[in-house]
Design an enzyme around this catalytic site. Sequence first.
Site, short mmCIF file in Angstrom:
data_model
loop_
_atom_site.label_atom_id
_atom_site.label_comp_id
_atom_site.label_asym_id
_atom_site.label_seq_id
_atom_site.Cartn_x
_atom_site.Cartn_y
_atom_site.Cartn_z
N CYS A 1 0.83 -1.21 0.00
CA CYS A 1 0.00 0.00 0.00
C CYS A 1 0.86 1.25 0.00
O CYS A 1 0.36 2.36 -0.13
CB CYS A 1 -0.97 0.01 1.17
SG CYS A 1 -0.29 0.75 2.65
N CYS B 1 -2.68 7.50 5.82
CA CYS B 1 -1.24 7.46 6.13
C CYS B 1 -1.00 7.84 7.59
O CYS B 1 -0.02 7.41 8.20
CB CYS B 1 -0.46 8.41 5.23
SG CYS B 1 -0.86 8.21 3.49
ZN LIG Z 1 1.03 7.62 2.35
#
Ligand SMILES: [Zn+2]
Lengths: 131, 402
Positions: free
Chosen positions: A36, A105
């Site tokens: 990812c 994130c």
């Molecule tokens: Zn990221």
Amino acid sequence: MAMTYSEKVRDHFANPRNVGTLEDADGVGEVGNAVCGDIMKMYLKIDDGIITDAKFNTFGCGAAIATSSMATEMIKGKPIEEAEQLTNQAVVEALDGLPPVKIHCSVLAEEAIKAALDDYRSRKRDEIVHD
Amino acid sequence: MGMGKYVYMDQAATTKISERALGAMMPCFTEAFGNPSSLHEAGRDAEAVVEQARARIAACFHAEPSEIYFTSGGSEADNWAIRQGAALGAKKGKKHLISSAFEHHAVLHTLEALKKEGFEVTLLPVHENGLVRPEELKAAIREDTALVTVMYVNNEVGTIQPVEELGRICRESGVLFHTDAVQAAGHLLIDVKEQNIDMLSISAHKFHGPKGVGALYVRKGVALGNLIFGGGQERGKRAGTENVPAIAGMATALEESLENREEKNARTRAMQRKLLEAVRKIPCTRLNGDEERRVAGNLNFCFEGIEGESLLLYLDLDGICASSGSACTSGSLEPSHVLLALGLPAEIAHGSLRLSFDETNSEADADLVLEKLPEVVARLRSMSPVWKEKEDREEREREKPF
Ligand SMILES: [Zn+2]
Ligand SMILES: Cc1ncc(COP(=O)(O)O)c(C=O)c1O
């Protein structure tokens, strides 16, 4: 469609705080996976239940590096109970926000701290068992 | 905005308009401002500009003026050719389409939409070097194949497909052949007749023309249906009042880009070699796409242990504009579908850097890249757990007793 990062994010990205490793860390946590995109590794030094030092290594986008940097700043000097309460929203707020596609994130920083604290606790348990 | 205070190495994303192209556009705003469909003198002036531009563009591809249709850009030209090319086949019961795995999204997403409408799609592999193999196209063509669409030059890795051969195979099999030549036009010599091309898409902003204008070449005899309905513009095939200034700018930019092409190309090639030789010295770096069969202005690298976005952001801080994959996908989190199609594992595909340059770039531009890039790579690796793990692993290997 260009993504704009806040000044704070740009600052923490350009001059990340607490980059590195701690050879004598009391807790180490690694989260994420390269598929990812982002991987974060967190090193904590803990004395008397207080996080006395925190360092990180991150493979990832600008948001991942900035949140790693900000999160380590936010937990340094804090008791572990308090550090454990740190949410990704708090980190994002401290950075004056992130573009929506980048929110995921910031979750990594929260998870990395939790993983490092888990590691610290399991080491503690092992110590007790061996004593 | 720090306008112009940067080194621009992202010419495949878009280019700055040339002064000549801009000069050709200006009178179309002020003098030849009429509607080309109007009967009066103002309209006739504008129509003359459009028809001259059509003839000039046709000449660049060895086509007839009547085979050129103006569009709003490369994406529209691709959508039009593929949708209506597929529809032509469907009329004869042919519902199979062939393309390649690393097309631009303007092509891939159109094919996805057609799939939902009952078409079957075969995507040819592009292999490690980023090239389609003609024999694999030959093998993929079936009785019911309606259309083959394979891009001329890939926008991320710059590889040049064997278009003439692919076109010949299609011609021999009686299958319609379209090519997205957005990254080729203005850079390579294209002859639609010799290269057996039935349809070809171009976009002006990739060769120092304006944005929002492009063209579709459609070979005489291909009865392509409309994508946009309305007025009778473009011989009834594409409605909408013509973007006269942009069309004039596109024609001038295309001609200009083909003038002294060899000389400009040689300069760009030299810059490519210089950059390649130096960047290769950075450890654990790979060039993506065939080294020989690629356009002069493209280099695409992967740096192990590094993520692409942070690489771009650090280069940006150093005043260098580059790209990681296609600009259109920078909002997405997926690694580049192009690099995955080349067989790269996802974690490596995340760390790509595309440098795209041309004759408007100076030696100083290349020098700045060569000064900053190794520093940025080293800095990001020094904070990368992936890189550290690799180093630790190699250390252990070295210490292993024999
Ligand atoms: Zn990221
Ligand atoms: C290969 C290719 N096809 C199509 C397009 C789309 O062109 P436009 O931006 O003019 O719609 C691009 C531009 O990004 C491209 O590189």
